[in-house]
Design a protein around this motif. Structure first.
Motif, PDB file in Angstrom:
ATOM      1  N   ALA A  79       0.853  -1.193   0.000  1.00  0.00           N
ATOM      2  CA  ALA A  79       0.000   0.000   0.000  1.00  0.00           C
ATOM      3  C   ALA A  79       0.887   1.240   0.000  1.00  0.00           C
ATOM      4  O   ALA A  79       1.337   1.685   1.051  1.00  0.00           O
ATOM      5  N   PRO A  80       1.180   1.781  -1.193  1.00  0.00           N
ATOM      6  CA  PRO A  80       1.974   3.016  -1.249  1.00  0.00           C
ATOM      7  C   PRO A  80       1.086   4.236  -1.010  1.00  0.00           C
ATOM      8  O   PRO A  80      -0.141   4.127  -1.029  1.00  0.00           O
ATOM      9  N   GLY A  81       1.711   5.385  -0.806  1.00  0.00           N
ATOM     10  CA  GLY A  81       0.947   6.624  -0.671  1.00  0.00           C
ATOM     11  C   GLY A  81       0.263   6.968  -1.985  1.00  0.00           C
ATOM     12  O   GLY A  81       0.671   6.498  -3.053  1.00  0.00           O
ATOM     13  N   GLY A  82      -0.757   7.808  -1.907  1.00  0.00           N
ATOM     14  CA  GLY A  82      -1.520   8.187  -3.097  1.00  0.00           C
ATOM     15  C   GLY A  82      -0.708   8.880  -4.164  1.00  0.00           C
ATOM     16  O   GLY A  82      -1.046   8.848  -5.350  1.00  0.00           O
ATOM     17  N   SER A  83       0.412   9.509  -3.770  1.00  0.00           N
ATOM     18  CA  SER A  83       1.232  10.263  -4.725  1.00  0.00           C
ATOM     19  C   SER A  83       2.264   9.401  -5.436  1.00  0.00           C
ATOM     20  O   SER A  83       3.007   9.896  -6.277  1.00  0.00           O
ATOM     21  N   VAL A  84       2.318   8.109  -5.160  1.00  0.00           N
ATOM     22  CA  VAL A  84       3.310   7.211  -5.776  1.00  0.00           C
ATOM     23  C   VAL A  84       3.246   7.269  -7.307  1.00  0.00           C
ATOM     24  O   VAL A  84       4.258   7.099  -7.978  1.00  0.00           O
ATOM     25  N   VAL A  85       2.056   7.548  -7.853  1.00  0.00           N
ATOM     26  CA  VAL A  85       1.882   7.555  -9.318  1.00  0.00           C
ATOM     27  C   VAL A  85       2.632   8.682 -10.017  1.00  0.00           C
ATOM     28  O   VAL A  85       2.756   8.683 -11.239  1.00  0.00           O
ATOM     29  N   TYR A  86       3.177   9.642  -9.252  1.00  0.00           N
ATOM     30  CA  TYR A  86       3.994  10.698  -9.865  1.00  0.00           C
ATOM     31  C   TYR A  86       5.398  10.175 -10.183  1.00  0.00           C
ATOM     32  O   TYR A  86       6.130  10.797 -10.936  1.00  0.00           O
ATOM     33  N   GLY A  87       5.777   9.061  -9.593  1.00  0.00           N
ATOM     34  CA  GLY A  87       7.107   8.496  -9.818  1.00  0.00           C
ATOM     35  C   GLY A  87       7.040   7.365 -10.827  1.00  0.00           C
ATOM     36  O   GLY A  87       6.702   6.231 -10.485  1.00  0.00           O
ATOM     37  N   SER A  88       7.357   7.640 -12.085  1.00  0.00           N
ATOM     38  CA  SER A  88       7.217   6.619 -13.128  1.00  0.00           C
ATOM     39  C   SER A  88       8.139   5.427 -12.888  1.00  0.00           C
ATOM     40  O   SER A  88       7.770   4.284 -13.157  1.00  0.00           O
ATOM     41  N   LEU A  89       9.340   5.662 -12.353  1.00  0.00           N
ATOM     42  CA  LEU A  89      10.258   4.544 -12.094  1.00  0.00           C
ATOM     43  C   LEU A  89       9.723   3.643 -10.982  1.00  0.00           C
ATOM     44  O   LEU A  89       9.813   2.416 -11.066  1.00  0.00           O
ATOM     45  N   ALA A  90       9.158   4.254  -9.953  1.00  0.00           N
ATOM     46  CA  ALA A  90       8.560   3.471  -8.866  1.00  0.00           C
ATOM     47  C   ALA A  90       7.384   2.657  -9.406  1.00  0.00           C
ATOM     48  O   ALA A  90       7.240   1.479  -9.086  1.00  0.00           O
ATOM     49  N   LEU A 133      -6.423  18.103  -7.261  1.00  0.00           N
ATOM     50  CA  LEU A 133      -5.578  16.933  -7.031  1.00  0.00           C
ATOM     51  C   LEU A 133      -6.272  15.664  -7.535  1.00  0.00           C
ATOM     52  O   LEU A 133      -5.657  14.828  -8.204  1.00  0.00           O
ATOM     53  N   TYR A 134      -7.543  15.546  -7.223  1.00  0.00           N
ATOM     54  CA  TYR A 134      -8.351  14.395  -7.649  1.00  0.00           C
ATOM     55  C   TYR A 134      -8.306  14.258  -9.170  1.00  0.00           C
ATOM     56  O   TYR A 134      -8.003  13.199  -9.708  1.00  0.00           O
ATOM     57  N   HIS A 135      -8.581  15.381  -9.867  1.00  0.00           N
ATOM     58  CA  HIS A 135      -8.604  15.357 -11.334  1.00  0.00           C
ATOM     59  C   HIS A 135      -7.221  15.122 -11.942  1.00  0.00           C
ATOM     60  O   HIS A 135      -7.108  14.518 -13.001  1.00  0.00           O
ATOM     61  N   GLU A 136      -6.179  15.578 -11.264  1.00  0.00           N
ATOM     62  CA  GLU A 136      -4.817  15.366 -11.760  1.00  0.00           C
ATOM     63  C   GLU A 136      -4.404  13.893 -11.640  1.00  0.00           C
ATOM     64  O   GLU A 136      -3.728  13.347 -12.510  1.00  0.00           O
ATOM     65  N   ARG A 137      -4.811  13.241 -10.545  1.00  0.00           N
ATOM     66  CA  ARG A 137      -4.349  11.874 -10.284  1.00  0.00           C
ATOM     67  C   ARG A 137      -5.157  10.776 -10.966  1.00  0.00           C
ATOM     68  O   ARG A 137      -4.600   9.722 -11.276  1.00  0.00           O
ATOM     69  N   ILE A 138      -6.443  10.986 -11.193  1.00  0.00           N
ATOM     70  CA  ILE A 138      -7.298   9.928 -11.763  1.00  0.00           C
ATOM     71  C   ILE A 138      -6.684   9.313 -13.031  1.00  0.00           C
ATOM     72  O   ILE A 138      -6.571   8.095 -13.132  1.00  0.00           O
ATOM     73  N   PRO A 139      -6.270  10.138 -14.017  1.00  0.00           N
ATOM     74  CA  PRO A 139      -5.693   9.527 -15.231  1.00  0.00           C
ATOM     75  C   PRO A 139      -4.424   8.712 -14.945  1.00  0.00           C
ATOM     76  O   PRO A 139      -4.171   7.719 -15.629  1.00  0.00           O
ATOM     77  N   LEU A 140      -3.660   9.122 -13.944  1.00  0.00           N
ATOM     78  CA  LEU A 140      -2.444   8.380 -13.589  1.00  0.00           C
ATOM     79  C   LEU A 140      -2.793   7.029 -12.959  1.00  0.00           C
ATOM     80  O   LEU A 140      -2.192   6.006 -13.292  1.00  0.00           O
TER      81      LEU A 140
END
Length: 170
Positions: A79-90, A133-140
């Motif tokens: 269970a990573p943090g919600g912002s993990v999707v900003y890190g493409s390598l992760a 934030l919600y709208h920015e992350r959904i596509p990721l």
């Protein structure tokens, strides 16, 4: 060759139930549980909100990406943090070692569940609202997900049951 369900990574907005569902699922299927926010705090010896306050958002995201790339487990729910999707390598690493499940909640449900954004260590850019934030992350989340579970009207237990059935039937 890795089996599809060797590891399971749960992604989604803060308060989407990644930790709650993750612990319940791990217990039900006999897997370990990894909370990467706790790993970050352990390695950094500070709370997430302290890291964000001292390193800034970009510094926190770099630390988060590094810690998530270093996860090497077998038979675990991650269970990573919600912002993990900003890190493409992760995310590439997590997709390599696990099946990525996006726990999808509505914005209304997010607002209802979330409470204090700062106390939760939510990675919000300067001047950004929770809705932004919600709208920015959904596509990721959708981009990286192997499986999407819509949590609308479901309890944590029901989400766990749905996932368990997917695992057992694959």
């Amino acid at each position: 060759m890795r089996h599809k369900w060797d590891n399971i990574t749960l992604i989604g907005m803060p308060a989407s139930g990644k930790s709650t569902v993750g612990v319940l699922l791990a217990k039900r299927i006999g897997y370990g549980f990894v909370d990467s926010d706790l790993l970050i705090q352990e390695k950094e010896e500070r709370l997430l909100k302290e890291i964000i306050a001292s390193e800034g958002l970009s510094g926190f995201l770099a630390i988060e990406e590094r810690v998530n790339r270093e996860i090497h487990v077998k038979k675990a729910v991650i269970a990573p943090g919600g912002s993990v999707v900003y890190g493409s390598l992760a995310m590439e690493h997590l997709k390599e070692i696990s099946t990525v499940v996006y726990l999808k909640i509505s914005y209304e449900e997010l607002e209802r569940r979330l409470g204090n954004v700062v106390d939760r260590g939510v990675a919000l850019k300067e001047g950004m609202s929770l809705l932004d934030l919600y709208h920015e992350r959904i596509p990721l989340y959708e981009k990286y997900a192997d499986v999407i579970i819509d949590e609308t009207g479901k309890s944590g237990g029901q989400v766990v049951d749905e996932l368990r059935m997917m695992i057992e039937w694959s």
